[in-house]
Design a protein around this motif. Structure first.
Motif, mmCIF file in Angstrom:
data_model
loop_
_atom_site.group_PDB
_atom_site.id
_atom_site.type_symbol
_atom_site.label_atom_id
_atom_site.label_comp_id
_atom_site.label_asym_id
_atom_site.label_seq_id
_atom_site.Cartn_x
_atom_site.Cartn_y
_atom_site.Cartn_z
ATOM 1 N N THR A 160 -6.223 6.696 8.155
ATOM 2 C CA THR A 160 -4.782 6.841 8.253
ATOM 3 C C THR A 160 -4.368 6.919 9.718
ATOM 4 O O THR A 160 -5.017 7.584 10.529
ATOM 5 C CB THR A 160 -4.319 8.106 7.513
ATOM 6 O OG1 THR A 160 -5.096 9.219 7.958
ATOM 7 C CG2 THR A 160 -4.506 7.956 6.017
ATOM 8 N N THR A 170 -2.944 -3.231 6.254
ATOM 9 C CA THR A 170 -2.271 -1.933 6.179
ATOM 10 C C THR A 170 -1.684 -1.751 4.785
ATOM 11 O O THR A 170 -1.310 -2.715 4.117
ATOM 12 C CB THR A 170 -1.158 -1.809 7.242
ATOM 13 O OG1 THR A 170 -0.192 -2.844 7.042
ATOM 14 C CG2 THR A 170 -1.742 -1.896 8.642
ATOM 15 N N HIS A 171 -1.645 -0.474 4.371
ATOM 16 C CA HIS A 171 -1.146 -0.154 3.034
ATOM 17 C C HIS A 171 -0.125 0.968 3.086
ATOM 18 O O HIS A 171 -0.305 1.944 3.817
ATOM 19 C CB HIS A 171 -2.291 0.329 2.127
ATOM 20 C CG HIS A 171 -3.317 -0.698 1.836
ATOM 21 N ND1 HIS A 171 -3.124 -1.733 0.947
ATOM 22 C CD2 HIS A 171 -4.574 -0.870 2.317
ATOM 23 C CE1 HIS A 171 -4.206 -2.478 0.888
ATOM 24 N NE2 HIS A 171 -5.104 -1.981 1.709
ATOM 25 N N ASP A 172 0.923 0.813 2.270
ATOM 26 C CA ASP A 172 1.752 1.945 1.904
ATOM 27 C C ASP A 172 1.245 2.392 0.527
ATOM 28 O O ASP A 172 0.286 1.817 0.000
ATOM 29 C CB ASP A 172 3.244 1.580 1.905
ATOM 30 C CG ASP A 172 3.598 0.443 0.939
ATOM 31 O OD1 ASP A 172 2.786 0.105 0.035
ATOM 32 O OD2 ASP A 172 4.691 -0.113 1.082
ATOM 33 N N GLU A 173 1.872 3.395 -0.059
ATOM 34 C CA GLU A 173 1.360 3.915 -1.328
ATOM 35 C C GLU A 173 1.334 2.847 -2.417
ATOM 36 O O GLU A 173 0.329 2.699 -3.135
ATOM 37 C CB GLU A 173 2.177 5.123 -1.788
ATOM 38 C CG GLU A 173 1.642 5.727 -3.066
ATOM 39 C CD GLU A 173 2.339 7.009 -3.490
ATOM 40 O OE1 GLU A 173 1.904 7.590 -4.513
ATOM 41 O OE2 GLU A 173 3.293 7.439 -2.817
ATOM 42 N N GLN A 190 -0.573 6.706 12.065
ATOM 43 C CA GLN A 190 0.859 6.493 12.254
ATOM 44 C C GLN A 190 1.579 6.156 10.952
ATOM 45 O O GLN A 190 2.355 5.212 10.873
ATOM 46 C CB GLN A 190 1.097 5.437 13.320
ATOM 47 C CG GLN A 190 0.555 5.875 14.677
ATOM 48 C CD GLN A 190 0.793 4.874 15.779
ATOM 49 O OE1 GLN A 190 1.044 3.696 15.536
ATOM 50 N NE2 GLN A 190 0.690 5.344 17.009
ATOM 51 N N GLY A 191 1.287 6.936 9.904
ATOM 52 C CA GLY A 191 1.998 6.821 8.643
ATOM 53 C C GLY A 191 1.523 5.730 7.705
ATOM 54 O O GLY A 191 2.142 5.503 6.667
ATOM 55 N N GLU A 192 0.450 5.037 8.058
ATOM 56 C CA GLU A 192 -0.076 3.987 7.200
ATOM 57 C C GLU A 192 -1.543 4.225 6.897
ATOM 58 O O GLU A 192 -2.233 4.918 7.631
ATOM 59 C CB GLU A 192 0.048 2.615 7.881
ATOM 60 C CG GLU A 192 1.467 2.162 8.104
ATOM 61 C CD GLU A 192 1.528 0.782 8.716
ATOM 62 O OE1 GLU A 192 2.222 -0.070 8.130
ATOM 63 O OE2 GLU A 192 0.907 0.554 9.770
ATOM 64 N N VAL A 193 -1.987 3.626 5.805
ATOM 65 C CA VAL A 193 -3.407 3.608 5.486
ATOM 66 C C VAL A 193 -3.946 2.271 5.980
ATOM 67 O O VAL A 193 -3.363 1.216 5.709
ATOM 68 C CB VAL A 193 -3.644 3.788 3.975
ATOM 69 C CG1 VAL A 193 -5.094 3.539 3.615
ATOM 70 C CG2 VAL A 193 -3.225 5.188 3.548
ATOM 71 N N ILE A 194 -5.054 2.330 6.711
ATOM 72 C CA ILE A 194 -5.625 1.146 7.331
ATOM 73 C C ILE A 194 -6.945 0.796 6.642
ATOM 74 O O ILE A 194 -7.840 1.622 6.547
ATOM 75 C CB ILE A 194 -5.897 1.382 8.836
ATOM 76 C CG1 ILE A 194 -4.673 1.971 9.547
ATOM 77 C CG2 ILE A 194 -6.407 0.108 9.495
ATOM 78 C CD1 ILE A 194 -3.455 1.105 9.555
ATOM 79 N N SER A 228 1.205 -0.499 -2.235
ATOM 80 C CA SER A 228 0.211 -1.564 -2.049
ATOM 81 C C SER A 228 -1.209 -1.047 -2.235
ATOM 82 O O SER A 228 -2.065 -1.774 -2.744
ATOM 83 C CB SER A 228 0.375 -2.244 -0.682
ATOM 84 O OG SER A 228 0.003 -1.401 0.372
ATOM 85 N N LEU A 230 -1.869 12.039 5.350
ATOM 86 C CA LEU A 230 -0.740 11.549 4.563
ATOM 87 C C LEU A 230 -0.835 12.150 3.169
ATOM 88 O O LEU A 230 -1.798 11.879 2.451
ATOM 89 C CB LEU A 230 -0.772 10.027 4.445
ATOM 90 C CG LEU A 230 -0.583 9.225 5.725
ATOM 91 C CD1 LEU A 230 -0.731 7.738 5.451
ATOM 92 C CD2 LEU A 230 0.785 9.511 6.314
#
Length: 148
Positions: A66, A39-42, A68-72, A44, A126
């Motif tokens: 994307t 999983t990534h936030d902006e 639930q608020g994350e990039v997979i 990472s 997102l």
């Protein structure tokens, strides 16, 4: 992947995942867990992209989704799942209250030789991920899902 499959050329886009045996409705196809995704936030994701060539960055971005608020980032062949709103045969468990809400299940019986397809328009949008995709000249899975 939890079922017999092969990756081969797709008439939809690039390559896709094809069943090599009949799959019954409700069968778990792909299990979401810590070994199957990153999983990534902006921050990472930008760090992950920093050392990639433009071609490799686009290749990565084209296979992220994307939720639930994350990039997979799917690790393994599951990243080659293609999109179709009209021919979708995979997704959350088809029976209410079953499944885990994030893994992929057969929505109906799938015959050997059929491509496994999901509806990308069900994913989250997102803004920061849309911006990163735009910066690299590609479309997010959500954008693809809304366009086709």
């Amino acid at each position: 992947m939890q079922v017999p499959y092969e990756v081969k050329a797709s008439s939809i886009a690039g390559v896709g995942i094809y069943a090599t045996a009949t799959i019954k409705r409700g069968t778990l196809l792909w299990l979401y867990n810590e070994e199957s995704v990153m999983t990534h936030d902006e921050a990472s994701l930008r760090a992950r992209l920093a050392d990639l060539t433009k071609t490799d960055a686009i290749g990565l971005l084209d296979h992220l989704y994307t939720w639930q608020g994350e990039v997979i980032e799917i690790l393994g062949d599951g990243k080659f799942w293609n999109h179709s709103r009209t021919l979708q045969n995979t997704g959350n468990h088809p029976d209410e209250g079953k499944g885990d809400g994030v893994s992929s299940y057969a929505l109906r019986d799938i015959e050997a030789g059929e491509e496994l397809l999901d509806d990308y328009s069900s994913y989250d949008s997102l803004p920061w991920f849309e911006a990163i995709c735009h910066e690299h000249g590609t479309n997010s899975c959500f954008s693809v899902g809304m366009q086709y």
